[in-house]
Each structure stands twice: as C-alpha cells, then as structure tokens.
Design a protein around this motif. Structure first.
Motif, short mmCIF file in Angstrom:
data_model
loop_
_atom_site.label_atom_id
_atom_site.label_comp_id
_atom_site.label_asym_id
_atom_site.label_seq_id
_atom_site.Cartn_x
_atom_site.Cartn_y
_atom_site.Cartn_z
N THR A 231 32.33 27.96 -5.87
CA THR A 231 32.85 29.04 -5.05
C THR A 231 33.80 29.88 -5.89
OG1 THR A 231 32.66 27.71 -3.04
CG2 THR A 231 34.11 29.63 -2.95
N ALA B 273 31.85 34.19 -2.85
CA ALA B 273 30.59 33.51 -2.50
C ALA B 273 30.56 32.14 -3.14
CB ALA B 273 29.39 34.34 -2.96
N ASN C 196 25.38 31.53 -1.65
CA ASN C 196 25.63 31.04 -0.29
C ASN C 196 24.44 30.25 0.26
OD1 ASN C 196 28.21 32.17 -0.27
ND2 ASN C 196 27.49 34.10 0.59
N GLU D 94 21.31 30.37 -0.42
CA GLU D 94 20.00 31.04 -0.37
C GLU D 94 19.64 31.59 -1.75
OE1 GLU D 94 20.28 34.06 2.58
OE2 GLU D 94 20.49 32.65 4.25
N ASN E 3 19.67 37.45 -3.92
CA ASN E 3 18.83 38.61 -3.65
C ASN E 3 18.88 39.62 -4.79
OD1 ASN E 3 21.13 40.28 -3.31
ND2 ASN E 3 21.20 39.92 -1.10
N GLU F 24 28.66 34.32 16.87
CA GLU F 24 28.35 33.28 15.89
C GLU F 24 27.21 33.74 14.99
OE1 GLU F 24 26.92 28.59 15.74
OE2 GLU F 24 27.51 29.52 17.65
N GLY F 25 27.33 33.45 13.71
CA GLY F 25 26.29 33.83 12.76
C GLY F 25 26.88 34.61 11.60
N LYS F 26 26.04 35.27 10.85
CA LYS F 26 26.49 36.01 9.68
C LYS F 26 27.22 37.28 10.09
CE LYS F 26 22.92 34.42 6.46
NZ LYS F 26 21.85 34.84 5.52
N VAL F 27 28.24 37.61 9.33
CA VAL F 27 29.02 38.81 9.59
C VAL F 27 28.99 39.68 8.35
CG1 VAL F 27 31.30 39.74 10.13
CG2 VAL F 27 30.53 37.63 11.21
N ARG F 28 28.69 40.93 8.50
CA ARG F 28 28.68 41.87 7.39
C ARG F 28 29.98 42.68 7.43
NH1 ARG F 28 25.10 44.24 3.89
NH2 ARG F 28 25.56 46.37 3.23
#
Length: 230
Positions: free
Chosen positions: A29, A61, A130, A132, A135, A217-221
């Motif tokens: 991290t 990240a 993170n 995955e 990208n 809840e979930g990913k936040v941009r």
C-alpha cells in the motif's frame, strides 16, 4: 508483451507476464504523488511553470506484483547490491509511452541500484491495483511502483529495464523536477547544478463529508478540480 532487462549486467533477458507472475507476489500500500503538488499556492508568491496543481495530485492504492529485487536476481544482481560487476549503479525504466519532451522518444526515469535491490524498499513491478488487474490509465499491463519517491519515477506501461552507470539522462530526470533557490529563474537556470527530486513529503488532502451526505456501500470515485496554466 514482454519486458527486457539489459545494460551493465552479464545476462540479458526477456520476461513475459507469466515469468513475472511466477515470482513471489507482494501487496504494497503506497501513496504516489506528483512533485508539482501545491504549484497553485507557490504561484501566488511567484509564478511557476507546469500544471497548476493544488494538493490533490496524489492517490493511494494497494499495488500487487513482483518485487524488483527478485526480478533483478534473474540477471545475477544480488539483493542489497549498489553496483554490478560491470559498473552499473542505476536502474532505468523505459516506457512504451512517447512524449514531446523526449522529442518523440520514450518516457524514462531511474532509481539507484541500491534502492532497487533492497527488498525493504518495496519497489514493485505491479500488475494489480486494489486487488484487480491494473487498468490502462494506471499502466496496464505492467508498471513500476517506487514508494516514497515522486510519482514521476513510477514509470507506467513498462517496456524495458536498463542497468546503467549514471542516472537516467532523460528530460524528466535532468530538466524537470528539480529544486532551485529564489535567485534562479528561467533566464539563468543551470539544470546540471541540482540533483533530480526523489523522496518528497506527502501533501495532505483531507476529505470531509457533511452530516447530511450519504455514501452508498461500494466503490466511491473522488475527483477534484485543478487549475491549469495557460
């Protein structure tokens, strides 16, 4: 896709992604930030060149990949080495990316061999971000992550690694990201009198929510506005 390792080493190799994934995987991290953070604030005192970042040219990240120290052992460079048998003292990362500052040549940067071969420095050839697959914007399929060093050295879209005697002579090592005293301006600057920036204190970007805000809840941009010099 493959990455070449060459230069001042006795063994030159090409590594595929499968080769790199066979090495032990580490998760690190780390916060990466542009050395141009706070240019907007600086320009209120004295105009500086470059993108007018506030404090938000940074991101945190968890990166996953192979440690560079393990990768370099594949060409015979032992851990905690500061020089190779052929006199190599720096590790240069060369990108697929081409840029006008290099007159159409590739973006590149380097770090000292001693740092590259130190397992505790956590320098990675990262293929995950993170949890995955990394990208395209962040360097797919492979990028360098150098914790504690300005983001310009964490080269994305890695093409090759060169073991060299002197630090990288690319534009962004020799004619950018250097600190000068107030007596120096663009009319009398002598780039060779200063070393490239490497380690750099992290600028705090503190985000707060109002009591009425609700985050699902979930990913936040999270995005921020930046000012650009014209």
């Amino acid at each position: 896709y493959s990455v070449s390792i060459s230069g001042l080493v006795n063994k030159h190799i090409q590594l595929s992604m499968d080769d790199i994934r066979m090495l032990p995987k580490y998760n690190v991290t780390a916060t990466l930030q542009c050395a141009g953070n706070k240019r907007t604030a600086m320009s209120k005192v004295r105009k500086v060149r470059g993108v007018g970042w506030d404090v938000s040219a940074l991101g945190n990240a968890t990166w996953g990949g192979a440690k560079l120290s393990d990768v370099l052992e594949l060409v015979g460079i032992h851990k905690l080495s500061s020089v190779t048998s052929l006199g190599g003292k720096h590790v240069e990362f060369v990108s697929v990316d081409r840029c006008k500052e290099e007159k159409g040549g590739p973006y590149k940067a380097s770090i000292p061999l001693k740092q590259a071969t130190d397992p505790d420095a956590d320098v990675l050839l990262a293929y995950e971000m993170n949890g995955e697959t990394i990208n395209r914007d962040h360097g797919y399929p492979l990028r360098v992550v150098v914790p504690g060093v300005i983001g310009a050295r964490s080269v994305k879209w890695l093409d090759s690694i060169n073991i060299i005697k002197e630090e990288c002579q690319g534009f962004f090592m020799q004619k950018d990201y250097k600190m000068f005293p107030p007596t120096v301006d663009w009319d009398n600057i002598n780039w060779s009198t200063r070393r490239p920036q490497m380690d750099f204190p992290v600028q705090s970007a503190i985000c707060t929510l109002e009591d009425v805000d609700v985050i699902k809840e979930g990913k936040v941009r999270i995005t921020s506005m930046i000012e650009r010099d014209v």
